[in-house]
Design an enzyme around this catalytic site. Structure first.
Site, short mmCIF file in Angstrom:
data_model
loop_
_atom_site.label_atom_id
_atom_site.label_comp_id
_atom_site.label_asym_id
_atom_site.label_seq_id
_atom_site.Cartn_x
_atom_site.Cartn_y
_atom_site.Cartn_z
N ARG A 148 45.26 18.28 83.25
CA ARG A 148 45.17 17.33 82.07
C ARG A 148 46.61 17.43 81.45
O ARG A 148 47.03 18.39 81.08
CB ARG A 148 44.19 18.08 81.10
CG ARG A 148 44.10 17.04 79.74
CD ARG A 148 42.88 17.40 78.83
NE ARG A 148 43.09 18.85 78.44
CZ ARG A 148 42.10 19.22 77.30
NH1 ARG A 148 40.96 18.48 77.02
NH2 ARG A 148 42.42 20.28 76.71
N ASP A 195 42.10 30.17 81.77
CA ASP A 195 42.81 31.46 81.26
C ASP A 195 41.91 32.83 81.12
O ASP A 195 42.51 33.93 81.62
CB ASP A 195 43.61 31.39 80.08
CG ASP A 195 44.81 30.45 80.16
OD1 ASP A 195 45.19 30.45 81.12
OD2 ASP A 195 45.23 29.88 79.20
N ASP A 247 40.16 28.64 76.56
CA ASP A 247 40.57 27.96 77.76
C ASP A 247 39.90 28.99 78.77
O ASP A 247 40.17 30.20 79.31
CB ASP A 247 42.05 28.04 77.98
CG ASP A 247 42.82 27.43 79.44
OD1 ASP A 247 41.95 27.93 80.35
OD2 ASP A 247 43.16 26.53 78.92
N THR A 249 49.09 13.04 77.10
CA THR A 249 47.88 11.82 77.16
C THR A 249 46.55 12.46 77.25
O THR A 249 45.56 11.74 76.94
CB THR A 249 48.18 11.11 78.30
OG1 THR A 249 47.99 11.73 79.63
CG2 THR A 249 49.65 10.38 78.34
#
Length: 208
Positions: free
Chosen positions: A103, A202, A199, A107
């Site tokens: 990602r 992670d 996340d 944006t």
């Protein structure tokens, strides 16, 4: 929104453990394996069966077996890898492809960097795995890529989803069923799911 939220007590219990910031990578991975297996039972509920004769220790009988359905598991790299083992424990003969998307931090749009699929794409039913369905951009892009390669039957399996992500996938791929363990409140300003679990990549791999 068209989405199936799996409310089994074991799934909900394990999701809560995964949300806890104190849960380390080892336990996080194990919990993800367990939840994926539990979700896999529901996702594979419609697999076709055929009759087969077997010899038990006492007599012959007619039982049921999966009717030769070809399945494929497609993790969206990298976090989707965390859901592969749980599915392979259920369906060890499934083929595993990989789609690499990241990602863009500015944006929030997905960028493809890798795609490796089974050679017989048109003959397989695919389950796309990604723990987090946030904006929905990566999942929608992965499904689009699969369709372009010839896939006809696709399901999406995620751990935690935001309404925005579900709506985005519904809009682009209304025929694709979405299965999640939790439907959360919303996305924050950075595109992370709230309350979420951080996340997932992670936490699976112990990175920051």
């Amino acid at each position: 929104m068209k989405v199936s939220v799996m409310t089994h007590p074991l799934i909900q219990h394990k999701v809560t453990l995964m949300r806890d910031a104190e849960t380390g990578s080892k336990d996080f991975r194990q919990l993800l394996d367990e939840i994926t297996m539990l979700m896999g039972y529901e996702i594979t509920r419609s697999l076709p069966l055929e009759d087969v004769e077997v010899q038990t220790p006492l007599t012959k009988m007619t039982g049921k077996r999966i009717a030769g359905k070809k399945l494929g598991i497609i993790p969206i790299l990298r976090a989707g890898l965390g859901m592969v083992n749980g599915m392979l424990n259920l369906i060890p003969t499934a083929k595993v492809g990989h789609i690499g998307l990241y990602r863009d931090p500015e944006t929030l749009k997905p960028v493809e960097y890798y795609c490796k699929l089974p050679s017989d794409v048109g003959e397989r039913d695919f389950i796309v795995t990604d723990p987090m369905l946030a904006t929905g951009g990566s999942a929608a892009a992965a499904i689009t890529l699969l369709k372009e390669k010839g896939a006809k039957n696709i399901k999406l399996m995620c751990l935690v989803a935001a309404p925005e992500g579900v709506e985005a996938v519904n809009k682009e791929h209304p025929e694709v069923p979405i299965y999640v363990a939790a439907l959360d409140e919303k996305l924050n300003d950075h595109g992370y799911i709230l309350p979420g679990l951080g996340d997932a990549g992670d936490r699976i791999f112990g990175t920051k």
